[in-house]
Design a protein around this motif. Structure first.
Motif, PDB file in Angstrom:
ATOM      1  N   ARG A   9       0.871  -1.167   0.000  1.00 35.56           N
ATOM      2  CA  ARG A   9       0.000   0.000   0.000  1.00 35.56           C
ATOM      3  C   ARG A   9       0.912   1.221   0.000  1.00 35.56           C
ATOM      4  O   ARG A   9       2.023   1.171   0.521  1.00 35.56           O
ATOM      5  CB  ARG A   9      -0.909   0.001   1.227  1.00 35.56           C
ATOM      6  CG  ARG A   9      -1.947  -1.124   1.166  1.00 35.56           C
ATOM      7  CD  ARG A   9      -3.008  -0.960   2.232  1.00 35.56           C
ATOM      8  NE  ARG A   9      -4.007  -2.015   2.159  1.00 35.56           N
ATOM      9  CZ  ARG A   9      -5.049  -2.011   1.331  1.00 35.56           C
ATOM     10  NH1 ARG A   9      -5.231  -1.017   0.503  1.00 35.56           N
ATOM     11  NH2 ARG A   9      -5.915  -3.017   1.344  1.00 35.56           N
ATOM     12  N   GLY A  10       0.418   2.291  -0.593  1.00 37.93           N
ATOM     13  CA  GLY A  10       1.206   3.512  -0.655  1.00 37.93           C
ATOM     14  C   GLY A  10       1.726   3.897   0.720  1.00 37.93           C
ATOM     15  O   GLY A  10       0.969   3.925   1.678  1.00 37.93           O
ATOM     16  N   GLY A  11       3.019   4.133   0.813  1.00 38.18           N
ATOM     17  CA  GLY A  11       3.632   4.518   2.075  1.00 38.18           C
ATOM     18  C   GLY A  11       4.242   3.375   2.865  1.00 38.18           C
ATOM     19  O   GLY A  11       4.921   3.606   3.861  1.00 38.18           O
ATOM     20  N   GLN A  12       4.050   2.121   2.418  1.00 37.70           N
ATOM     21  CA  GLN A  12       4.610   0.975   3.151  1.00 37.70           C
ATOM     22  C   GLN A  12       6.041   0.646   2.750  1.00 37.70           C
ATOM     23  O   GLN A  12       6.689  -0.141   3.407  1.00 37.70           O
ATOM     24  CB  GLN A  12       3.750  -0.274   2.946  1.00 37.70           C
ATOM     25  CG  GLN A  12       2.444  -0.223   3.670  1.00 37.70           C
ATOM     26  CD  GLN A  12       1.654  -1.503   3.487  1.00 37.70           C
ATOM     27  OE1 GLN A  12       1.661  -2.118   2.413  1.00 37.70           O
ATOM     28  NE2 GLN A  12       0.960  -1.903   4.535  1.00 37.70           N
ATOM     29  N   GLY A  13       6.509   1.191   1.654  1.00 37.59           N
ATOM     30  CA  GLY A  13       7.892   0.948   1.258  1.00 37.59           C
ATOM     31  C   GLY A  13       8.093  -0.202   0.295  1.00 37.59           C
ATOM     32  O   GLY A  13       9.180  -0.766   0.233  1.00 37.59           O
ATOM     33  N   GLY A  14       7.079  -0.554  -0.478  1.00 32.91           N
ATOM     34  CA  GLY A  14       7.236  -1.636  -1.452  1.00 32.91           C
ATOM     35  C   GLY A  14       8.338  -1.344  -2.460  1.00 32.91           C
ATOM     36  O   GLY A  14       9.137  -2.228  -2.791  1.00 32.91           O
ATOM     37  N   PHE A  15       8.404  -0.122  -2.942  1.00 34.57           N
ATOM     38  CA  PHE A  15       9.455   0.235  -3.897  1.00 34.57           C
ATOM     39  C   PHE A  15      10.819   0.227  -3.220  1.00 34.57           C
ATOM     40  O   PHE A  15      11.812  -0.212  -3.806  1.00 34.57           O
ATOM     41  CB  PHE A  15       9.150   1.586  -4.542  1.00 34.57           C
ATOM     42  CG  PHE A  15      10.175   2.010  -5.559  1.00 34.57           C
ATOM     43  CD1 PHE A  15      10.698   1.114  -6.479  1.00 34.57           C
ATOM     44  CD2 PHE A  15      10.606   3.324  -5.611  1.00 34.57           C
ATOM     45  CE1 PHE A  15      11.638   1.509  -7.424  1.00 34.57           C
ATOM     46  CE2 PHE A  15      11.538   3.731  -6.549  1.00 34.57           C
ATOM     47  CZ  PHE A  15      12.057   2.823  -7.453  1.00 34.57           C
ATOM     48  N   THR A  16      10.874   0.646  -1.976  1.00 30.26           N
ATOM     49  CA  THR A  16      12.140   0.585  -1.233  1.00 30.26           C
ATOM     50  C   THR A  16      12.620  -0.854  -1.131  1.00 30.26           C
ATOM     51  O   THR A  16      13.800  -1.143  -1.349  1.00 30.26           O
ATOM     52  CB  THR A  16      11.973   1.199   0.176  1.00 30.26           C
ATOM     53  OG1 THR A  16      11.636   2.578   0.034  1.00 30.26           O
ATOM     54  CG2 THR A  16      13.230   1.051   1.006  1.00 30.26           C
ATOM     55  N   ALA A  17      11.716  -1.776  -0.809  1.00 29.20           N
ATOM     56  CA  ALA A  17      12.089  -3.194  -0.714  1.00 29.20           C
ATOM     57  C   ALA A  17      12.571  -3.725  -2.058  1.00 29.20           C
ATOM     58  O   ALA A  17      13.563  -4.465  -2.118  1.00 29.20           O
ATOM     59  CB  ALA A  17      10.906  -4.014  -0.209  1.00 29.20           C
ATOM     60  N   ALA A  18      11.888  -3.346  -3.145  1.00 26.96           N
ATOM     61  CA  ALA A  18      12.304  -3.780  -4.490  1.00 26.96           C
ATOM     62  C   ALA A  18      13.703  -3.271  -4.808  1.00 26.96           C
ATOM     63  O   ALA A  18      14.532  -3.995  -5.370  1.00 26.96           O
ATOM     64  CB  ALA A  18      11.295  -3.287  -5.524  1.00 26.96           C
ATOM     65  N   ARG A  19      13.978  -2.034  -4.443  1.00 30.19           N
ATOM     66  CA  ARG A  19      15.294  -1.445  -4.693  1.00 30.19           C
ATOM     67  C   ARG A  19      16.365  -2.084  -3.812  1.00 30.19           C
ATOM     68  O   ARG A  19      17.498  -2.301  -4.262  1.00 30.19           O
ATOM     69  CB  ARG A  19      15.235   0.064  -4.466  1.00 30.19           C
ATOM     70  CG  ARG A  19      14.433   0.765  -5.548  1.00 30.19           C
ATOM     71  CD  ARG A  19      14.287   2.268  -5.325  1.00 30.19           C
ATOM     72  NE  ARG A  19      15.547   2.907  -5.043  1.00 30.19           N
ATOM     73  CZ  ARG A  19      15.760   3.754  -4.024  1.00 30.19           C
ATOM     74  NH1 ARG A  19      14.779   4.069  -3.208  1.00 30.19           N
ATOM     75  NH2 ARG A  19      16.933   4.306  -3.841  1.00 30.19           N
ATOM     76  N   LEU A  20      16.030  -2.367  -2.552  1.00 32.94           N
ATOM     77  CA  LEU A  20      16.991  -3.033  -1.672  1.00 32.94           C
ATOM     78  C   LEU A  20      17.391  -4.389  -2.235  1.00 32.94           C
ATOM     79  O   LEU A  20      18.573  -4.750  -2.228  1.00 32.94           O
ATOM     80  CB  LEU A  20      16.408  -3.197  -0.266  1.00 32.94           C
ATOM     81  CG  LEU A  20      16.401  -1.951   0.612  1.00 32.94           C
ATOM     82  CD1 LEU A  20      15.514  -2.162   1.842  1.00 32.94           C
ATOM     83  CD2 LEU A  20      17.810  -1.567   1.026  1.00 32.94           C
ATOM     84  N   LEU A  21      16.404  -5.142  -2.726  1.00 42.64           N
ATOM     85  CA  LEU A  21      16.723  -6.441  -3.315  1.00 42.64           C
ATOM     86  C   LEU A  21      17.610  -6.273  -4.538  1.00 42.64           C
ATOM     87  O   LEU A  21      18.580  -7.022  -4.719  1.00 42.64           O
ATOM     88  CB  LEU A  21      15.442  -7.198  -3.684  1.00 42.64           C
ATOM     89  CG  LEU A  21      15.661  -8.549  -4.354  1.00 42.64           C
ATOM     90  CD1 LEU A  21      16.488  -9.496  -3.483  1.00 42.64           C
ATOM     91  CD2 LEU A  21      14.318  -9.174  -4.717  1.00 42.64           C
ATOM     92  N   GLY A  22      17.297  -5.307  -5.383  1.00 46.62           N
ATOM     93  CA  GLY A  22      18.135  -5.057  -6.552  1.00 46.62           C
ATOM     94  C   GLY A  22      19.560  -4.709  -6.163  1.00 46.62           C
ATOM     95  O   GLY A  22      20.527  -5.222  -6.745  1.00 46.62           O
TER      96      GLY A  22
END
Length: 183
Positions: A9-22
């Motif tokens: 959900r917006g604000g939970q950091g899904g994109f941050t997690a995707a970037r961390l994995l990358g």
């Protein structure tokens, strides 16, 4: 190529997690990676997607991930409004932030893992930010990247004042998933 779809959900950091994995994949081996979000005018709390692609060869596909090897669900309530299993390849793996066990979710030939990422985040960070515990759980569940690379990604990408706590959250979630896998 391994493709991962992150539901949050917006604000939970899904994109941050995707970037961390990358970042972890690029640090752990000679991988090519992509990490990108998919959202429009959604507001905080609205369903959003993020994606990570990892390959040993250059990645030329820049489209949304439609068929994925892994699905990570940062908020269990999304299961009621989004078909998170859509496009999951046969034998794919699903990781769900839930205090319930994996048996609570229909398998359908999928390998399902659960972890109480919200509980871990509240215990360590004092707020329900599930991106880093889900990232750590993903690393523990899949072995796609090594834990030292995951911790190095936290050091590389997160603000200095949050690194110590986020490394703790990543390790906690990683170890919990490894314990479940060994049981």
């Amino acid at each position: 190529m391994k493709e991962i779809r992150w539901h949050g959900r917006g604000g939970q950091g899904g994109f941050t997690a995707a970037r961390l994995l990358g970042m972890a994949a690029s640090l752990s081996a000679d991988y090519y990676v992509q990490a990108f979000p998919s959202f429009g005018p959604e507001r905080r709390g609205a369903p959003v997607l993020a994606f990570t692609r990892i390959d040993t060869r250059p990645i030329h596909d820049h489209s949304k991930v439609y068929g994925c090897d892994y699905v990570v669900v940062l908020d269990e309530s999304l299961l009621e409004v989004v078909d998170v299993f859509e496009g999951l390849k046969p034998g794919g793996t699903v990781l769900i932030n839930s205090s319930r066990g994996a048996e609570a979710f229909a398998g359908g030939g999928r390998l399902i893992h659960t972890i109480d990422a919200t509980g871990i985040a509240l215990a360590v960070l004092g707020q329900p930010v599930t991106s880093t515990p889900m990232f750590g759980a993903f690393v523990g569940a899949t072995g796609l990247v090594a834990l030292p690379a995951a911790l190095a990604a936290v050091e590389e990408m997160l603000p200095p004042d949050s690194r110590v706590q986020n490394r703790e959250v990543v390790e906690w979630a990683y170890n919990e998933l490894r314990r479940k896998a060994d049981a």
